[in-house]
Scaffold this active site. Structure first.
Site: not given
Ligand code: ASP
Length: 313
Positions: A178, A206, A208, A229-232
């Site tokens: 991301t 889905r 995020g 950025t991370g586990v949405g």
């Molecule tokens: N945060 C993003 C999502 O969950 C994914 C990511 O940051 O890589 O869609």
């Protein structure tokens, strides 16, 4: 009086390890990050607006196949690309967000157009695209976004039934993520922009955190601008960007303390792997991450360029 100006970008976070990356790939990623941060900084140096700078930086990363946004986005379980993006301008707390678009080359520009040219804050899927075409965005075929690497990644995940962050749990030495940018302009405006393909093998429409103001994106003049950025799912549950801004606003914490506290706190305990880029009203930039790496770059108020990938850099 003119204010100091500065800008930072990220290209995703996760299991980014030196041993999984070829020298050539690392060089390409660092070059793309430099190009992005320079594109935004040029606008700030010319007296331009913080959001224009953040959008210009994100656009460069969307156009690079090295990151999970725009070209190079991960694939859904239905083997297509569905992208989310959001922007926020800190002066009047203006926002624009879009989710689930499939045919828009630069989703971050569409999010900005929602902010500037619609009466709404958040548009999704076909409706967002209908609005986009009225605004002059061109229909972009799915083929443009599609990369073999993403297809191979999807096949692996389909077999295990998992969905995954672009950086995590996949034996792929080509890491992607991301993208986002935060900026402070010479007028004292703070702005943030975030864009993503989401997580690989995602289903059921889905969405995020990247599309969610207060989770993936936030900007408040006089305080801070943040892109996550991370586990949405976890970044939404913990309202990450909003929590950092609130700590600074109400507790008077500095940008580093607030970002580190949130990223290494309950978010991490609950499984919220990832990071943020943040810039405060003085142009102080902080990167916080709770995983092996985050693609990130900045040009600070002294004009100094910095590009980093791994957590220990
Ligand atoms: N945060 C993003 C999502 O969950 C994914 C990511 O940051 O890589 O869609």
């Amino acid at each position: 009086m003119s204010f100091p100006f500065a800008l930072a970008v990220h290209g995703g976070a996760g299991t980014i390890l030196p041993e999984q990356m070829s020298a050539q790939l690392e060089a390409n990623i660092r070059a793309a990050l430099a190009q992005a941060v320079n594109a935004g900084h040029k606008i700030l140096a010319a007296g331009g607006d913080a959001l224009d700078a953040a959008v210009a930086a994100v656009k460069v990363l969307e156009d690079s196949e090295h990151f999970n946004a725009g070209k190079g986005s991960v694939l859904t379980a239905k083997e297509m690309v569905e992208m989310d993006a959001s922007v926020m301008h800190g002066l009047q707390m203006q926002v624009g967000a879009i989710a689930g678009v499939r045919h828009i080359k630069n989703p971050v520009e569409l999010a900005r157009d929602v902010m500037h040219h619609s009466a709404h804050a958040f548009l999704i899927s076909e409706g967002a695209e209908e609005f986009a075409f009225k605004q002059g965005h061109l229909f972009t075929e799915q083929d443009y976004f599609f990369t073999d690497r993403r297809y191979d990644q999807l096949m692996v995940l389909k077999e295990s039934g998992d969905s995954a962050l672009s950086e995590a749990s996949y034996p792929d030495d080509n890491k992607h993520g991301t993208v986002g940018a935060v900026a402070l302009d010479q007028q004292g405006n703070l702005a943030a922009a975030t864009s993503t393909g989401g997580i690989a093998n995602k289903r059921f429409g889905r969405v995020g955190d990247s599309a969610i103001i207060g989770a993936g994106t936030l900007a408040e003049n006089g305080n801070v601008a943040i892109s996550s950025t991370g586990v949405g799912e976890l970044f939404i549950r913990k309202m990450v960007a909003s929590d950092i801004a609130a700590r600074m606003r109400y507790l008077g914490e500095d940008v580093k303390t607030a970002s580190e506290t949130v990223i290494h706190g309950e978010l991490k305990t609950l499984g919220g792997e990832g990071g943020v880029i943040a810039i405060d009203k003085q142009g102080e930039i902080h990167f916080a991450l709770n995983c092996a790496g985050m693609y990130r770059a900045s040009i600070d108020i002294e004009g100094k360029l910095s590009i980093k990938i791994f957590a220990n850099e």
